[in-house]
Scaffold this motif. Structure first.
Motif, PDB file in Angstrom:
ATOM      1  N   PHE A 186       5.384  -5.157   3.307  1.00 23.87           N
ATOM      2  CA  PHE A 186       5.410  -6.116   4.412  1.00 23.87           C
ATOM      3  C   PHE A 186       4.136  -6.956   4.422  1.00 23.87           C
ATOM      4  N   PHE A 187       3.031  -6.363   3.979  1.00 26.99           N
ATOM      5  CA  PHE A 187       1.770  -7.091   3.868  1.00 26.99           C
ATOM      6  C   PHE A 187       0.948  -6.459   2.752  1.00 26.99           C
ATOM      7  N   HIS A 188      -0.058  -7.208   2.272  1.00 28.96           N
ATOM      8  CA  HIS A 188      -0.934  -6.736   1.202  1.00 28.96           C
ATOM      9  C   HIS A 188      -2.377  -7.121   1.509  1.00 28.96           C
ATOM     10  N   HIS A 189      -3.319  -6.403   0.914  1.00 27.81           N
ATOM     11  CA  HIS A 189      -4.712  -6.844   0.925  1.00 27.81           C
ATOM     12  C   HIS A 189      -4.797  -8.154   0.146  1.00 27.81           C
ATOM     13  N   VAL A 190      -5.547  -9.121   0.652  1.00 30.78           N
ATOM     14  CA  VAL A 190      -5.563 -10.457   0.051  1.00 30.78           C
ATOM     15  C   VAL A 190      -6.070 -10.452  -1.382  1.00 30.78           C
ATOM     16  N   ALA A 191      -6.923  -9.481  -1.735  1.00 33.59           N
ATOM     17  CA  ALA A 191      -7.471  -9.395  -3.093  1.00 33.59           C
ATOM     18  C   ALA A 191      -7.013  -8.115  -3.806  1.00 33.59           C
ATOM     19  N   HIS A 192      -6.012  -7.462  -3.240  1.00 34.84           N
ATOM     20  CA  HIS A 192      -5.442  -6.241  -3.833  1.00 34.84           C
ATOM     21  C   HIS A 192      -6.494  -5.153  -4.041  1.00 34.84           C
ATOM     22  N   GLU A 193      -7.444  -5.038  -3.101  1.00 30.47           N
ATOM     23  CA  GLU A 193      -8.521  -4.054  -3.251  1.00 30.47           C
ATOM     24  C   GLU A 193      -8.128  -2.673  -2.742  1.00 30.47           C
ATOM     25  N   ASN A 194      -7.167  -2.602  -1.854  1.00 32.10           N
ATOM     26  CA  ASN A 194      -6.689  -1.318  -1.345  1.00 32.10           C
ATOM     27  C   ASN A 194      -5.299  -1.487  -0.758  1.00 32.10           C
ATOM     28  N   LEU A 195      -4.667  -0.371  -0.440  1.00 28.64           N
ATOM     29  CA  LEU A 195      -3.345  -0.421   0.176  1.00 28.64           C
ATOM     30  C   LEU A 195      -3.460  -0.783   1.648  1.00 28.64           C
ATOM     31  N   PHE A 196      -4.244  -0.005   2.381  1.00 25.84           N
ATOM     32  CA  PHE A 196      -4.528  -0.345   3.785  1.00 25.84           C
ATOM     33  C   PHE A 196      -5.702   0.510   4.283  1.00 25.84           C
ATOM     34  N   GLU A 197      -6.666  -0.147   4.940  1.00 23.78           N
ATOM     35  CA  GLU A 197      -7.828   0.530   5.501  1.00 23.78           C
ATOM     36  C   GLU A 197      -8.184  -0.112   6.839  1.00 23.78           C
ATOM     37  N   ASP A 198      -8.957   0.626   7.620  1.00 29.89           N
ATOM     38  CA  ASP A 198      -9.462   0.112   8.893  1.00 29.89           C
ATOM     39  C   ASP A 198     -10.622  -0.861   8.614  1.00 29.89           C
TER      40      ASP A 198
END
Length: 483
Positions: A186-198
């Motif tokens: 549904f969404f991604h990190h803009v630079a593909h650095e991680n899956l999801f973090e705070d």
């Protein structure tokens, strides 16, 4: 060389209606279809793979569900055997004249109806509601990351607050929940650095990625929020539609495409609609064979799709842009024609005359690509040109054998010519552009070719290779359209 589509479509005027019940990939259906084309007879095709419920109508009319079955108005003619018998007895011309002159009665087989057979139970994704809340509550802004500006981004911390409120959980649990949502693309990190973090990590919704929103032919302004179907199932459905399209609108030799007829066809309408199901599928579940057949079929269908929408590119500069910018969104990411060929099927090898690979070290599409390049794909990928290999539909069950056949057919139809007197061999430019896929040097490439051509020609080639003075030329690639 087969007849061009323009010859196929130079049809006589018929007052009545000729109807062909068929199935995709059926040799007998293909024979009847070719027979009608040689007679320049227009016909309506009811492909039972696309309209399975019409099989009941066929069985009621004929007492059998077997295909092909041909009707002239409401009169059953039968299949190829019956056509040949009518022609031998001199009765076929009379029946053709009759259907040419007499209007189609109501008792004839009906036309296939748009949207017939399409209804399926659409199941919303388990995360669709919380994602809608996320869209409504997070603040979208243009933000900088490492001196680069990214448009319409939101902060990981803002998303965590939404997830924690929705799930009635602590922040750590909200982060874990967010990773599950992100894994569904549904969404991604803009630079593909991680899956999801705070924190201040930047994320962007699928639909706000500029590459997807502006360049992907199968993106129509909104993300498909339905539960993704298994990738192998979607690939199979697409293969059925693609095969039906090729059977009906591409010449028997696979070298000529009726783009206009495809553009206005029910098969193409359904195909375009079905490509929306590619948005968030999980490509990592596919086997090597499934990836090969899926991406070969998608590449060639994308070329047809793009030609219908935008026409063909002219000149080297336009072609370079075309292969990089014509894209589909598949499994959450944009795939260009070049990304499919060089990133996926060639295991992230550099395209010809470029210094960099398609996928960078952090690119998540790397996990989708083949583990090693498959050289045979070059005899299956079409660029929509006369110099390209024949267009075929490929199946996961038979992909390796099908590719070997495609390679032999390519070389048998002009991909290599041998002049014994001049001690010269001429090859398609494809063998020069991608020479590293076939061998470390020219002689290794020629030995590779010898394994994939007919035995007589292979023996001839190998005998010439014993002469150290043999010369290899590459004939110009024919970029004219395959119409």
């Amino acid at each position: 060389m087969g007849k061009s589509i323009s010859e196929f479509e130079d049809e006589m005027s018929v007052t009545g209606r000729i109807t062909l019940f068929s199935k995709s990939g059926c040799p007998d259906s293909k024979a009847v279809r070719s027979f009608l084309r040689t007679k320049h007879l227009p016909f309506v095709e009811i492909n039972l793979d696309l309209f399975p419920q019409r099989g009941l109508d066929l069985e009621e009319r004929t007492g059998t569900s077997s295909v092909p079955q041909l009707f002239f108005n409401d009169e059953l003619v039968g299949g190829m055997e019956e056509l040949n018998l009518l022609q031998q007895n001199g009765e076929l011309d009379e029946k053709i004249q009759k259907v040419k002159e007499n209007p189609c009665p109501e008792s004839a087989p009906g036309l296939p109806v748009h949207s017939e057979e399409e209804s399926e139970n659409a199941v919303p994704d388990e995360f669709a509601e919380v994602v809608q809340k996320l869209r409504e509550k997070v603040q979208l802004k243009d933000r900088f990351l490492k001196l680069r500006l990214y448009s319409k981004c939101f902060l990981g911390s803002d998303a965590v607050e939404v997830f924690a409120e929705d799930q009635y959980c602590e922040k750590d649990e909200a982060v874990e929940f967010g990773r599950k949502v992100a894994a569904k693309h549904f969404f991604h990190h803009v630079a593909h650095e991680n899956l999801f973090e705070d924190g201040n990590n930047l994320y962007r919704f699928f639909e706000h990625d500029p590459a997807i929103a502006t360049k992907c032919l199968n993106f129509f302004g909104a993300t498909n929020d339905l539960e993704p179907k298994p990738a192998a199932d979607v690939a199979k459905k697409l293969m059925t539609l693609i095969l039906a399209t090729y059977d009906r609108y591409i010449s028997d030799d696979g070298k000529h495409v009726n783009y206009y007829a495809i553009a206005t066809s029910e098969e193409f309408r359904r195909y375009v609609k079905l490509t929306e199901e590619l948005h968030r599928i999980d490509l990592t579940t596919l086997t090597r064979e499934e990836k090969l057949s899926f991406f070969l079929n998608i590449h060639n269908a994308m070329v047809i799709h793009s030609f219908i929408l935008y026409g063909r590119p002219n000149g080297a500069l336009e072609r370079r842009t075309y292969f990089a910018e014509i894209q589909y969104v598949i499994g959450g990411y944009a795939y260009s024609l070049s990304a499919i060929q060089n990133g996926i099927l060639r295991a992230n090898q550099r395209p010809p005359y470029t210094l960099t690979k398609i996928f960078g070290a952090k690119d998540p599409r790397l996990q989708v690509g083949l583990e090693k390049p498959e050289p045979l794909i070059h005899f299956a990928l079409s660029y929509g040109t006369q110099g390209s290999p024949a267009i075929r539909c490929y199946s996961p069950e038979g992909i390796d054998a099908e590719l070997r056949i495609a390679a032999r057919d390519f070389f048998d139809s002009g991909g290599i010519t041998i002049d014994s007197e001049a001690r010269t061999m001429s090859l398609s430019k494809i063998m020069k552009w991608y020479s590293s896929d076939f061998g470390k040097n020219e002689r290794e490439v020629l030995h590779w070719i010898a394994k994939h051509i007919n035995p007589t020609k292979a023996e001839h080639l190998l005998s010439l290779l014993e002469d150290s003075n043999v010369r290899v030329n590459y004939f110009p690639f024919d970029w004219s359209p395959n119409i």
